[in-house]
Design a protein around this motif. Structure first.
Motif, PDB file in Angstrom:
ATOM      1  N   PHE A 170       0.875  -1.431   0.244  1.00 24.40           N
ATOM      2  CA  PHE A 170      -0.338   0.362  -0.189  1.00 24.40           C
ATOM      3  C   PHE A 170       0.965   1.298   0.095  1.00 24.40           C
ATOM      4  CE2 PHE A 170      -2.557   3.562   2.169  1.00 24.40           C
ATOM      5  CZ  PHE A 170      -3.740   3.139   1.675  1.00 24.40           C
ATOM      6  N   ALA A 171       1.737   1.223   1.070  1.00 25.41           N
ATOM      7  CA  ALA A 171       2.864   2.420   0.921  1.00 25.41           C
ATOM      8  C   ALA A 171       3.517   2.410  -0.784  1.00 25.41           C
ATOM      9  CB  ALA A 171       4.010   1.851   2.083  1.00 25.41           C
ATOM     10  N   LEU A 172       3.940   1.380  -1.721  1.00 34.09           N
ATOM     11  CA  LEU A 172       4.468   1.829  -2.515  1.00 34.09           C
ATOM     12  C   LEU A 172       2.852   2.464  -3.836  1.00 34.09           C
ATOM     13  CD1 LEU A 172       6.731  -0.953  -3.539  1.00 34.09           C
ATOM     14  CD2 LEU A 172       7.128   1.292  -2.694  1.00 34.09           C
ATOM     15  N   ILE A 173       1.913   1.959  -3.136  1.00 29.94           N
ATOM     16  CA  ILE A 173       0.613   2.428  -4.058  1.00 29.94           C
ATOM     17  C   ILE A 173       0.803   3.749  -4.205  1.00 29.94           C
ATOM     18  CG2 ILE A 173      -1.785   2.603  -4.255  1.00 29.94           C
ATOM     19  CD1 ILE A 173      -1.813  -0.918  -3.511  1.00 29.94           C
ATOM     20  N   VAL A 174       0.926   4.335  -2.990  1.00 31.63           N
ATOM     21  CA  VAL A 174       0.712   6.112  -2.373  1.00 31.63           C
ATOM     22  C   VAL A 174       1.923   6.825  -3.600  1.00 31.63           C
ATOM     23  CG1 VAL A 174       0.996   7.752  -0.555  1.00 31.63           C
ATOM     24  CG2 VAL A 174      -0.425   5.665  -0.734  1.00 31.63           C
ATOM     25  N   LEU A 175       3.085   5.897  -3.027  1.00 32.76           N
ATOM     26  CA  LEU A 175       4.057   6.736  -4.042  1.00 32.76           C
ATOM     27  C   LEU A 175       4.231   5.952  -5.885  1.00 32.76           C
ATOM     28  CD1 LEU A 175       6.869   5.094  -1.735  1.00 32.76           C
ATOM     29  CD2 LEU A 175       6.268   7.755  -1.791  1.00 32.76           C
ATOM     30  N   MET A 176       3.321   5.722  -6.200  1.00 30.43           N
ATOM     31  CA  MET A 176       3.141   5.420  -7.592  1.00 30.43           C
ATOM     32  C   MET A 176       2.093   6.507  -7.774  1.00 30.43           C
ATOM     33  SD  MET A 176       3.490   1.539  -8.796  1.00 30.43           S
ATOM     34  CE  MET A 176       2.287   0.777  -7.464  1.00 30.43           C
ATOM     35  N   PHE A 177       0.902   6.743  -6.861  1.00 37.10           N
ATOM     36  CA  PHE A 177       0.028   7.598  -7.342  1.00 37.10           C
ATOM     37  C   PHE A 177       0.476   9.054  -6.926  1.00 37.10           C
ATOM     38  CE2 PHE A 177      -3.671  10.584  -5.623  1.00 37.10           C
ATOM     39  CZ  PHE A 177      -3.875  10.336  -6.960  1.00 37.10           C
ATOM     40  N   VAL A 178       1.451   9.509  -6.225  1.00 33.38           N
ATOM     41  CA  VAL A 178       1.518  10.660  -6.037  1.00 33.38           C
ATOM     42  C   VAL A 178       2.997  10.924  -7.146  1.00 33.38           C
ATOM     43  CG1 VAL A 178       3.530  12.460  -4.244  1.00 33.38           C
ATOM     44  CG2 VAL A 178       2.029  10.963  -3.462  1.00 33.38           C
ATOM     45  N   GLY A 179       3.923   9.794  -7.150  1.00 38.80           N
ATOM     46  CA  GLY A 179       4.764  10.583  -8.413  1.00 38.80           C
ATOM     47  C   GLY A 179       4.150  10.793  -9.626  1.00 38.80           C
ATOM     48  N   ARG A 180       2.635   9.930 -10.240  1.00 38.38           N
ATOM     49  CA  ARG A 180       2.159  10.472 -11.178  1.00 38.38           C
ATOM     50  C   ARG A 180       2.186  11.710 -11.415  1.00 38.38           C
ATOM     51  NH1 ARG A 180       1.559  12.305 -15.908  1.00 38.38           N
ATOM     52  NH2 ARG A 180       0.489  11.180 -17.354  1.00 38.38           N
ATOM     53  N   ILE A 181       1.404  12.180 -10.174  1.00 36.61           N
ATOM     54  CA  ILE A 181       0.623  13.493 -10.779  1.00 36.61           C
ATOM     55  C   ILE A 181       1.668  14.357 -10.314  1.00 36.61           C
ATOM     56  CG2 ILE A 181      -1.892  12.479 -10.665  1.00 36.61           C
ATOM     57  CD1 ILE A 181      -1.412  13.633  -7.075  1.00 36.61           C
ATOM     58  N   GLY A 182       2.585  14.300  -9.474  1.00 36.19           N
ATOM     59  CA  GLY A 182       3.394  15.074  -8.915  1.00 36.19           C
ATOM     60  C   GLY A 182       3.528  15.991  -7.880  1.00 36.19           C
ATOM     61  N   PRO A 183       4.433  15.866  -7.297  1.00 35.68           N
ATOM     62  CA  PRO A 183       4.753  16.187  -5.808  1.00 35.68           C
ATOM     63  C   PRO A 183       3.805  17.667  -5.287  1.00 35.68           C
ATOM     64  CG  PRO A 183       6.795  15.154  -5.802  1.00 35.68           C
ATOM     65  CD  PRO A 183       6.014  16.004  -7.057  1.00 35.68           C
ATOM     66  N   LEU A 184       4.193  18.540  -6.515  1.00 33.43           N
ATOM     67  CA  LEU A 184       4.274  19.952  -6.460  1.00 33.43           C
ATOM     68  C   LEU A 184       2.846  20.714  -6.994  1.00 33.43           C
ATOM     69  CD1 LEU A 184       5.239  23.166  -6.564  1.00 33.43           C
ATOM     70  CD2 LEU A 184       5.485  22.686  -9.384  1.00 33.43           C
ATOM     71  N   THR A 185       2.433  19.733  -8.358  1.00 29.76           N
ATOM     72  CA  THR A 185       0.880  19.279  -8.796  1.00 29.76           C
ATOM     73  C   THR A 185      -0.007  18.904  -6.872  1.00 29.76           C
ATOM     74  OG1 THR A 185       1.192  18.819 -10.760  1.00 29.76           O
ATOM     75  CG2 THR A 185      -0.885  18.674  -9.825  1.00 29.76           C
ATOM     76  N   LEU A 186       0.129  17.448  -6.281  1.00 26.11           N
ATOM     77  CA  LEU A 186      -0.518  17.396  -5.256  1.00 26.11           C
ATOM     78  C   LEU A 186      -0.594  18.490  -4.275  1.00 26.11           C
ATOM     79  CD1 LEU A 186      -2.199  14.916  -4.149  1.00 26.11           C
ATOM     80  CD2 LEU A 186       0.136  14.456  -2.596  1.00 26.11           C
ATOM     81  N   GLY A 187       0.654  19.591  -3.936  1.00 23.95           N
ATOM     82  CA  GLY A 187       0.370  20.137  -2.673  1.00 23.95           C
ATOM     83  C   GLY A 187      -0.346  21.245  -3.697  1.00 23.95           C
ATOM     84  N   SER A 188      -0.275  21.670  -5.142  1.00 22.77           N
ATOM     85  CA  SER A 188      -1.420  22.835  -5.348  1.00 22.77           C
ATOM     86  C   SER A 188      -2.556  22.051  -4.892  1.00 22.77           C
ATOM     87  CB  SER A 188      -0.270  23.075  -6.585  1.00 22.77           C
ATOM     88  OG  SER A 188       0.411  23.865  -6.731  1.00 22.77           O
ATOM     89  N   ALA A 189      -2.670  21.038  -5.199  1.00 22.67           N
ATOM     90  CA  ALA A 189      -4.031  20.351  -5.473  1.00 22.67           C
ATOM     91  C   ALA A 189      -4.684  21.421  -4.274  1.00 22.67           C
ATOM     92  CB  ALA A 189      -4.822  19.118  -6.493  1.00 22.67           C
ATOM     93  N   ILE A 190      -4.452  20.257  -2.974  1.00 24.61           N
ATOM     94  CA  ILE A 190      -4.253  20.046  -1.969  1.00 24.61           C
ATOM     95  C   ILE A 190      -4.667  21.548  -0.896  1.00 24.61           C
ATOM     96  CG2 ILE A 190      -4.014  19.538   0.809  1.00 24.61           C
ATOM     97  CD1 ILE A 190      -2.560  16.819  -0.787  1.00 24.61           C
ATOM     98  N   ALA A 191      -3.070  22.430  -0.916  1.00 25.87           N
ATOM     99  CA  ALA A 191      -3.174  24.115  -0.888  1.00 25.87           C
ATOM    100  C   ALA A 191      -3.504  24.733  -1.465  1.00 25.87           C
ATOM    101  CB  ALA A 191      -2.277  23.672   0.366  1.00 25.87           C
ATOM    102  N   LEU A 192      -4.331  25.261  -2.663  1.00 28.09           N
ATOM    103  CA  LEU A 192      -4.260  25.621  -3.692  1.00 28.09           C
ATOM    104  C   LEU A 192      -4.829  27.057  -2.730  1.00 28.09           C
ATOM    105  CD1 LEU A 192      -3.293  27.043  -6.540  1.00 28.09           C
ATOM    106  CD2 LEU A 192      -6.041  26.285  -7.139  1.00 28.09           C
ATOM    107  N   ASN A 193      -3.604  28.467  -3.352  1.00 30.55           N
ATOM    108  CA  ASN A 193      -4.115  30.233  -2.737  1.00 30.55           C
ATOM    109  C   ASN A 193      -3.504  30.700  -4.276  1.00 30.55           C
ATOM    110  OD1 ASN A 193      -4.307  31.942  -1.051  1.00 30.55           O
ATOM    111  ND2 ASN A 193      -3.309  31.276   0.582  1.00 30.55           N
TER     112      ASN A 193
END
Length: 444
Positions: free
Chosen positions: A405-428
């Protein structure tokens, strides 16, 4: 939904998550497996995430566990994940409505990182055309080789070729052979088209199109294109030479081949390392000195707005120019007589540091969740998952459910990109109307 559409970048992780869940549900059905049995939820989720994130990592023996329908589902998920959920949806809008609204264009811009909105219609058509042409060429060459040389039935040769062509261009890494492409390691007609397709798909659409348009005048390329093209070429040469030097006499990898075959195998494996996911040598048999090289190449990955993962070539070499400018005491960071914007430098630092933090935390977590996993193996698997490469040293399949499951989360985050994920969660989107006084703290 209206709140989501105000900030289209938030739809990128949402779209991938929905596709992964749909793929998981379909792969759980009994008619997707060779034994016609229900697939456990975690196995289906891992495979769907690996396909949509174009990773290629698997916890089962892909060619033997899944039947033709299951493999077809993996192919579709890989194609959708490679081209992009939002890009594919907008292509449908383009075909049906013959026009693009502003919101649709913004959605594709969030997915492809295109520089402007006005050229999205042409961009989408070019992306579809490039994918079709590249995958068709690989399919034709590989089909002819398997049919005429290896005596495969034509239908079987065509299916194998289509599957691997999609995986190559989208940097997927799934293979229809238990040992990946090791059986074709010295056959240039098979591995060279796949290697070239992997490189093309991993360069990035904006860089490819600009380089093709101004191929006679490389000096007119933009900063991103210069960093991507010349940086990718530099990494290919460095990886090729490093692989040759380290593995030349290794009897588990290159040592068993003649010198001319060593060159071919080293080139192909070098092309697949950065995010392709195929392997033409036994990854577990690499020399210990090769692992830092492979991990570094996986971490860098391919070009921006491509089917590849990693922190991206542009990010890596932009940081190199930032360091060089700082060492020389230059007030500005310049690349090819162009000053790089401060915002781009901050984005590069953010992406790199977030990725380093994710690799470090993921490695520690995997070691804690799994007893007996060596540090280098945990680091290799985590880096491969986060950068959506898919290479494995044989650890993923033996991990407990928490580790998978940890690898699943890493693959998901790696595909959308750390910066995209951070922007999607805390977009200001608010802009401050004031600035604080400046101060220079001591650094170092």
């Amino acid at each position: 939904m209206r709140r989501l559409l105000r900030h289209p970048v938030r739809l990128v992780p949402f779209g991938f998550l929905v596709t992964i869940l749909l793929g998981t549900g379909l792969l759980m059905l009994p008619w997707t497996t060779s034994q016609h049995q229900y697939t456990p939820f975690l196995t289906a989720l891992f495979t769907a995430t690996s396909a949509v994130s174009v990773t290629g990592m698997s916890v089962v023996d892909t060619p033997n566990y899944w039947n033709e329908f299951g493999l077809l589902m993996i192919t579709v998920l890989t194609q959708v994940g490679g081209i992009g959920i939002v890009t594919g949806a907008t292509m449908v809008i383009l075909v049906v409505a013959r026009r693009l609204g502003l919101r649709s264009r913004l959605l594709v811009q969030a997915e492809t990182a295109e520089f402007g909105i006005g050229d999205l219609r042409r961009l989408l058509l070019r992306i579809a055309g490039l994918a079709l042409v590249c995958e068709s060429i690989i399919t034709v060459v590989m089909t002819a080789r398997l049919w005429l040389t290896y005596d495969y039935p034509f239908a079987r040769a065509l299916w194998i070729s289509v599957f691997h062509a999609v995986q190559a261009f989208n940097n997927g890494g799934f293979a229809l052979y238990t040992e990946s492409l090791i059986g074709f390691s010295t056959d240039a007609w098979v591995i060279v088209p796949l290697a070239i397709g992997t490189v093309v798909g991993g360069l990035g659409f904006p860089a490819l199109f600009e380089a093709a348009r101004e191929w006679r005048r490389p000096s007119r390329w933009g900063v991103a294109t210069k960093l991507t093209v010349w940086g990718s070429l530099t990494l290919l040469v460095a990886g090729f030479l490093g692989m040759l030097v380290i593995e030349w006499a290794n009897p588990r990898t290159l040592g068993i081949y003649a010198w001319h075959d060593k060159l071919l195998v080293a080139f192909a494996q070098d092309a697949f390392i950065r995010t392709g996911g195929f392997n033409v040598v036994d990854v577990e048999g690499l020399e210990e000195e090769s692992y830092p090289l492979v991990i570094a190449l996986m971490f860098i990955g391919g070009g921006s707005a491509s089917t590849a993962g990693g922190i991206k070539v542009t990010t890596f070499f932009l940081l190199a120019f930032v360091i060089w400018a700082e060492l020389r005491g230059e007030p500005d960071v310049t690349v090819g007589h162009r000053r790089v914007a401060t915002a781009s430098q901050r984005q590069a630092v953010t992406v790199a540091l977030l990725s380093v933090a994710l690799v470090a935390c993921g490695t520690v977590l995997l070691i804690l969740l799994t007893e007996g996993v060596p540090l280098y193996a945990a680091l290799f698997e985590v880096t491969s998952a986060l950068t959506t490469t898919g290479l494995s040293v044989g650890v993923a399949a033996s991990l407990p459910e928490s580790g998978q499951f940890a690898l699943i989360v890493l693959m998901f985050v790696g595909r959308i990109g750390p910066l995209t994920l951070g922007s999607a969660i805390a977009l200001n989107t608010r802009r401050r109307l004031y600035r604080y006084p400046e101060e220079q703290p001591i650094v170092g």
